[in-house]
Design a protein around this motif. Structure first.
Motif, short mmCIF file in Angstrom:
data_model
loop_
_atom_site.label_atom_id
_atom_site.label_comp_id
_atom_site.label_asym_id
_atom_site.label_seq_id
_atom_site.Cartn_x
_atom_site.Cartn_y
_atom_site.Cartn_z
N ASP A 170 -13.08 49.65 -74.37
CA ASP A 170 -14.27 49.38 -75.54
C ASP A 170 -13.82 48.82 -76.65
O ASP A 170 -12.65 48.18 -76.87
CB ASP A 170 -15.18 50.41 -75.69
CG ASP A 170 -16.04 50.91 -74.43
OD1 ASP A 170 -16.26 49.99 -73.62
OD2 ASP A 170 -16.47 51.95 -74.33
N ALA A 171 -14.54 48.78 -77.86
CA ALA A 171 -14.27 48.36 -78.95
C ALA A 171 -13.15 49.20 -79.59
O ALA A 171 -13.43 49.90 -80.55
CB ALA A 171 -15.56 48.01 -79.82
N HIS B 72 -20.32 42.93 -82.51
CA HIS B 72 -21.43 42.18 -81.86
C HIS B 72 -21.76 41.16 -82.67
O HIS B 72 -22.23 40.06 -82.53
CB HIS B 72 -22.82 43.25 -81.88
CG HIS B 72 -22.80 44.24 -80.93
ND1 HIS B 72 -22.33 44.18 -79.46
CD2 HIS B 72 -22.53 45.61 -80.98
CE1 HIS B 72 -22.40 45.10 -78.84
NE2 HIS B 72 -22.47 46.17 -79.75
N SER C 139 -18.57 48.46 -83.84
CA SER C 139 -18.88 47.72 -82.66
C SER C 139 -20.17 46.89 -83.21
O SER C 139 -20.25 45.87 -82.96
CB SER C 139 -19.17 48.50 -81.36
OG SER C 139 -19.89 49.47 -81.80
N ARG D 283 -27.96 53.60 -72.21
CA ARG D 283 -27.60 54.00 -70.79
C ARG D 283 -27.24 55.32 -70.41
O ARG D 283 -26.83 55.57 -69.42
CB ARG D 283 -26.38 52.93 -70.53
CG ARG D 283 -26.55 51.45 -70.65
CD ARG D 283 -25.46 50.51 -69.92
NE ARG D 283 -24.15 50.97 -70.78
CZ ARG D 283 -23.36 50.39 -71.54
NH1 ARG D 283 -23.59 49.13 -71.89
NH2 ARG D 283 -22.31 51.05 -72.45
N GLY E 218 -29.88 52.01 -82.70
CA GLY E 218 -28.98 50.90 -83.07
C GLY E 218 -27.66 50.97 -82.38
O GLY E 218 -26.86 49.96 -82.42
N SER E 219 -27.23 52.04 -81.80
CA SER E 219 -26.06 52.13 -80.68
C SER E 219 -26.66 51.78 -79.54
O SER E 219 -27.12 52.67 -78.75
CB SER E 219 -25.30 53.42 -80.90
OG SER E 219 -24.50 53.28 -79.77
N GLY E 220 -26.66 50.32 -79.13
CA GLY E 220 -27.52 49.91 -77.85
C GLY E 220 -26.80 50.78 -76.68
O GLY E 220 -27.71 51.07 -75.71
N SER E 221 -25.55 51.11 -76.37
CA SER E 221 -24.89 51.67 -75.39
C SER E 221 -25.77 53.31 -75.21
O SER E 221 -25.30 53.65 -73.80
CB SER E 221 -23.57 51.76 -75.44
OG SER E 221 -23.17 52.51 -76.49
N ALA F 94 -18.47 51.13 -69.88
CA ALA F 94 -19.44 49.87 -69.42
C ALA F 94 -18.19 49.18 -68.47
O ALA F 94 -17.09 48.98 -68.95
CB ALA F 94 -19.58 49.19 -70.49
N SER G 263 -20.80 57.56 -80.09
CA SER G 263 -22.35 57.32 -80.48
C SER G 263 -23.13 57.17 -79.51
O SER G 263 -24.30 57.55 -79.46
CB SER G 263 -22.22 55.87 -81.12
OG SER G 263 -21.82 54.76 -80.33
N LYS H 112 -19.74 44.80 -70.36
CA LYS H 112 -20.16 45.09 -71.52
C LYS H 112 -21.46 44.60 -72.31
O LYS H 112 -21.50 43.33 -72.25
CB LYS H 112 -18.73 44.72 -72.66
CG LYS H 112 -17.49 45.02 -71.90
CD LYS H 112 -17.29 46.51 -71.88
CE LYS H 112 -15.69 47.22 -71.50
NZ LYS H 112 -15.75 48.48 -71.34
N TYR H 113 -21.89 45.19 -73.21
CA TYR H 113 -22.86 44.81 -74.20
C TYR H 113 -22.04 44.41 -75.28
O TYR H 113 -21.00 45.29 -76.09
CB TYR H 113 -23.43 45.79 -74.58
CG TYR H 113 -24.47 45.77 -75.67
CD1 TYR H 113 -24.87 44.63 -76.34
CD2 TYR H 113 -24.52 46.91 -76.58
CE1 TYR H 113 -25.48 44.47 -77.50
CE2 TYR H 113 -25.10 46.66 -77.94
CZ TYR H 113 -25.77 45.56 -78.37
OH TYR H 113 -26.22 45.59 -79.67
N TRP H 114 -22.11 43.07 -75.60
CA TRP H 114 -21.19 42.66 -76.65
C TRP H 114 -21.67 41.15 -77.29
O TRP H 114 -21.82 39.88 -76.46
CB TRP H 114 -19.82 42.16 -76.32
CG TRP H 114 -18.74 41.98 -77.12
CD1 TRP H 114 -18.14 40.89 -77.83
CD2 TRP H 114 -18.47 43.12 -78.15
NE1 TRP H 114 -17.18 41.41 -79.07
CE2 TRP H 114 -17.46 42.50 -79.03
CE3 TRP H 114 -18.67 44.57 -78.35
CZ2 TRP H 114 -16.79 43.20 -80.30
CZ3 TRP H 114 -17.96 44.99 -79.47
CH2 TRP H 114 -17.34 44.55 -80.17
O1 PMV Z 1 -23.56 50.74 -78.38
P1 PMV Z 1 -22.90 49.74 -79.31
O2 PMV Z 1 -23.51 49.07 -80.32
O3 PMV Z 1 -21.68 50.71 -80.00
O4 PMV Z 1 -21.99 48.75 -78.67
C1 PMV Z 1 -21.02 49.20 -77.50
C2 PMV Z 1 -20.11 48.23 -77.31
C3 PMV Z 1 -19.12 48.50 -76.20
O5 PMV Z 1 -18.98 49.79 -76.11
C4 PMV Z 1 -17.84 47.85 -76.51
C5 PMV Z 1 -19.63 48.01 -74.90
C6 PMV Z 1 -20.52 48.83 -74.05
O6 PMV Z 1 -21.41 48.03 -73.56
O7 PMV Z 1 -20.63 50.05 -74.17
#
Ligand code: PMV
Length: 361
Positions: A314-315, A228, A224, A177, A171-174, A28, A139, A31-33
């Motif tokens: 990222d995280a 969030h 992550s 994408r 549940g892993s929003g990224s 990203a 993920s 970021k999705y945060w």
């Molecule tokens: O998709 P998740 O819930 O693992 O969150 C992704 C969080 C970051 O990787 C830090 C940012 C992102 O947008 O990928």
């Protein structure tokens, strides 16, 4: 023979279908945060990412009736052997399979009793093509590959928007994408049906590279998901929300214009802000290690010498360094030579999931 054809062949033996897919990780830039609804992975802010090429998850899904008593998840070793996935890994996969069943069961003609005793079950095998010990987030690629393969195993074809929503429901929003290639935007969540990603530009539009300085190989201590959740407790969270509109516009414009000089500073500032929010959350989260800071210092030094390379994290502690093709080799050599950098992965913008890939079982 394509997985689809093989699927229909096996139908004769009582299986609904079997399909395989690979899906890449993404990195990203924005970021999705922070989530509006964490359980449904509805993001509070839009994010923009670049889909990668080499860091992939390869997954096979089979849907069978009558054989297995429950869904099964296997990990595939480098030599191709299957072993039952440990429960911390299998749990989220099993939950996502249930989401997929709920979302698509009717359309796939599974019947309400499917997935319960006597119904149909999924068998899943999966492996990452990047070193799983590299501490790289898998993920997004994992749930994207699972969604793509499961849909095909059920004999369905979904639009890219539906696939994105389905991957997000892991549940892993990224993962929303990673079902598409190139440069991807995922808007703020408004409602269940609106939260899917879309393509900003295809991979061919702009050849950017991601040189990952691996400084940490152990799994991160705080997920992550938890990051969030805690984000809103940071006093800097509202300030970042104010800054994001300008940053998003700058990144969209830089991608459209292939303008690396404008892209770089924004993505590094954005990544540092994510970590600033993490470090000031309650309780605080420190994802960086000493080598993260060393890589950032080295990049500032290289930029003073005229090498254009900008970081995003990222995280976790690993540093993704974004650069143009002509700087990639020199950058990788510099990063590899730094104390604390245990490895370098050279990746690039890519095309998204592939389905014409071999089955893992
Ligand atoms: O998709 P998740 O819930 O693992 O969150 C992704 C969080 C970051 O990787 C830090 C940012 C992102 O947008 O990928």
């Amino acid at each position: 023979m394509s997985p689809r054809e093989e699927g229909s062949e096996s139908e004769a033996q009582g299986e609904i279908g079997k399909a395989s897919a690979t899906a890449p990780a993404n990195i990203a830039f924005i970021k999705y945060w922070g989530a509006l609804d964490l359980n449904r992975a509805l993001p509070e802010n839009p994010s923009i990412s670049m889909t990668l090429t080499s860091c992939l998850t390869h997954t096979t899904v089979e849907y069978t009736r009558g054989e297995a008593e429950e869904d099964e998840v296997f990990l595939v070793s480098p030599n191709g052997e299957l072993s039952p996935a440990p429960s911390p890994f299998a749990g989220p996969v099993l939950r996502h399979l249930n989401e997929i069943r709920q979302a698509l069961g009717e359309r796939a003609g599974l019947g309400v009793e499917e997935g319960t005793e006597g119904g149909g079950h999924f068998r899943v095998a999966t492996r990452n093509t990047f070193p799983s010990a590299a501490g790289m987030a898998s993920s997004a690629s994992g749930f994207s590959a699972l969604a793509v393969a499961a849909v095909r195993a059920l004999g369905l074809e979904l639009s890219i928007e539906e696939l994105s929503r389905l991957a997000r429901r892991s549940g892993s929003g990224s993962a929303a994408r990673s079902v598409m290639g190139g440069y991807v935007e995922w808007p703020r969540g408004n409602g269940e049906n609106e939260s899917h990603a879309f393509t900003l530009a295809e991979a061919e539009h702009w050849d950017l590279r991601d040189v990952v300085a691996v400084v940490e190989t152990a799994p991160k201590e705080v997920s992550s998901r938890e990051g969030h959740r805690r984000a809103r407790t940071s006093p800097y969270y509202p300030r970042r929300q104010e800054l994001l509109a300008g940053r998003l516009e700058a990144v969209r414009r830089a991608i459209a214009d292939r303008d690396f000089d404008h892209l770089g500073p924004v993505i590094e500032e954005e990544a540092v802000d994510l970590h600033l929010i993490a470090m000031s959350s309650d309780p605080p989260i420190f994802y960086w290690g000493p080598a993260t800071v060393a890589v950032l210092a080295e990049l500032r030094r290289l930029r003073r010498q005229g090498l254009a390379a900008w970081a995003t994290m990222d995280a976790g502690a690993n540093v993704h360094v974004i650069c143009q093709p002509h700087d990639e080799a020199a950058l990788a050599a510099h990063l590899q030579a730094l104390p604390g950098v245990v490895g370098v992965i050279r990746d690039r913008v890519g095309h998204g999931p592939e389905t014409d890939v071999p089955h893992l079982f």
